[in-house]
Design an enzyme around this catalytic site. Structure first.
Site, mmCIF file in Angstrom:
data_model
loop_
_atom_site.group_PDB
_atom_site.id
_atom_site.type_symbol
_atom_site.label_atom_id
_atom_site.label_comp_id
_atom_site.label_asym_id
_atom_site.label_seq_id
_atom_site.Cartn_x
_atom_site.Cartn_y
_atom_site.Cartn_z
ATOM 1 C CG HIS A 124 -1.736 1.324 1.190
ATOM 2 N ND1 HIS A 124 -1.597 2.196 2.483
ATOM 3 C CD2 HIS A 124 -3.019 1.586 0.516
ATOM 4 C CE1 HIS A 124 -2.593 3.128 2.220
ATOM 5 N NE2 HIS A 124 -3.468 2.568 1.287
ATOM 6 C CG HIS A 151 -3.227 8.805 -0.873
ATOM 7 N ND1 HIS A 151 -3.975 9.538 -0.065
ATOM 8 C CD2 HIS A 151 -3.962 7.606 -0.964
ATOM 9 C CE1 HIS A 151 -5.143 9.134 0.291
ATOM 10 N NE2 HIS A 151 -5.166 7.872 -0.226
HETATM 11 CA CA CA Z 1 -4.913 4.209 -3.344
#
Ligand code: CA
Length: 335
Positions: free
Chosen positions: A32, A74
């Protein structure tokens, strides 16, 4: 005859193997934002670490620069991971935020990237992670990152996949840019074209997921992300999942949509995974973080066990890919 063969296959198949279900036989570990538990998210350094740790897929969140270049970040904002407020103090919008799309790639490259912090308090979001403002990191373009991953795939002899997310496509359109149209040609150029290629493309907006599959002709694997937005609430129902299954290969739900906490450390499993598997949708929940455990899990490994062994999801997004890989290896040794 075919039915009979299928019947035999089911009988001899090892536990957990489903003949009909096209998902990988072993769950996947998705890094992630890279190995973001150890290095600032979405830096090339965090991706190198995740690759070496053995993650199956490395995630890229994508937004556009002012000149239309997909970069790996992000947020649509850049004031949570860079020194933009110091370098370009007069470039914030009326809301006080700095947006990637207001800066050219050349300008974005001048920014110093750091561990995520709260732009108001200037304090680290995760206190025990990499120190804020330490060392020198940069914003990578999507292409730079693909080149790095494909280079590591070659030198290590182990092919890690990519897991790009189209961020805020409707918002990008309002700014006059079409992010999907900028991303898809890059995927094509680097060989991510079909479901046999090591890619999952992901997006929260269902309209865009449909558009990617139909109007834009993307043929690789596609994941519908599910969060708390009103449109996503319908998509989590059986009828909604049927709609998703027409265009996507899987779902990426937030952890609480799969398991909700009860009292005294108990938990309840929703029917989301069962319903998704019945429609042959893979399920990759997010986000598995050591510092952010639900009440019912005493450790990250316990959380992995509940999702990967008990509920049998097909993959997990984790900031700690080394621990996900170690967990799966330990499971294989137990069997
Ligand atoms: Ca993402």
């Amino acid at each position: 005859m075919r039915t009979f063969l299928l019947f035999i296959l089911v009988l001899v198949a090892p536990r957990g193997f489903s003949v009909e279900f096209a998902a990988p036989s072993r769950p996947i570990i998705i890094a992630h934002r890279g190995a973001s538990g150890y290095l600032p998210e979405h830096t090339l350094e965090a991706k190198v670490a995740a690759h070496v740790m053995g993650a199956d897929y490395l995630e890229q969140d994508l937004v556009l620069s002012k000149d239309g270049v997909p970069v790996v970040l992000h947020d649509i904002y850049i004031d949570t991971v860079t020194d933009v407020a110091e370098r370009f103090p007069d470039r914030k919008r009326a809301d006080g935020r700095y947006y990637a799309i207001d800066f050219t790639l050349v300008e974005l490259k001048q920014l110093k990237v750091t561990e995520r912090f709260n732009p108001k308090t200037r304090q680290a979001v995760f206190k025990n992670r990499f120190p804020v403002w330490q060392s020198a990191f940069q914003i990578p373009t999507f292409e730079e990152e693909i080149q790095l991953i494909q280079g590591l795939n070659k030198s290590s002899g182990r092919e890690a996949g990519i897991y790009p997310e189209i961020k805020a496509p409707a918002w990008h359109r309002k700014q006059g840019q079409d992010i999907s149209k900028m991303v898809l040609p890059i995927l094509d150029r680097y060989g991510y074209r079909t479901k046999a290629d090591k890619i999952y493309l992901q997006c929260f907006e269902h309209e865009e997921v449909k558009r990617l599959r139909t109007e834009l002709g993307y043929r690789g694997r596609l994941i519908q992300l599910l969060d708390n937005e009103p449109e996503n609430q319908f998509l989590r129902t059986r009828a909604g999942l049927e709609q998703v299954a027409k265009v996507a290969d899987g779902i990426g739900p937030a952890i609480p949509f799969v398991v909700s906490a009860g009292t005294n450390g108990t938990y309840q499993v929703s029917d989301l995974v069962t319903n998704a598997h019945a429609l042959k949708l893979e399920v990759h929940p997010f986000t598995f973080r050591a510092e952010d455990l639900p009440k019912y899990a005493s450790s990250l490994e316990e959380l992995f066990r509940i999702f990967l062994v008990e509920i049998r999801v097909d993959g997990v997004f984790t900031d700690f890919p080394d621990r996900g890989v170690a967990f799966l290896r330990a499971q294989q040794n137990v069997r």
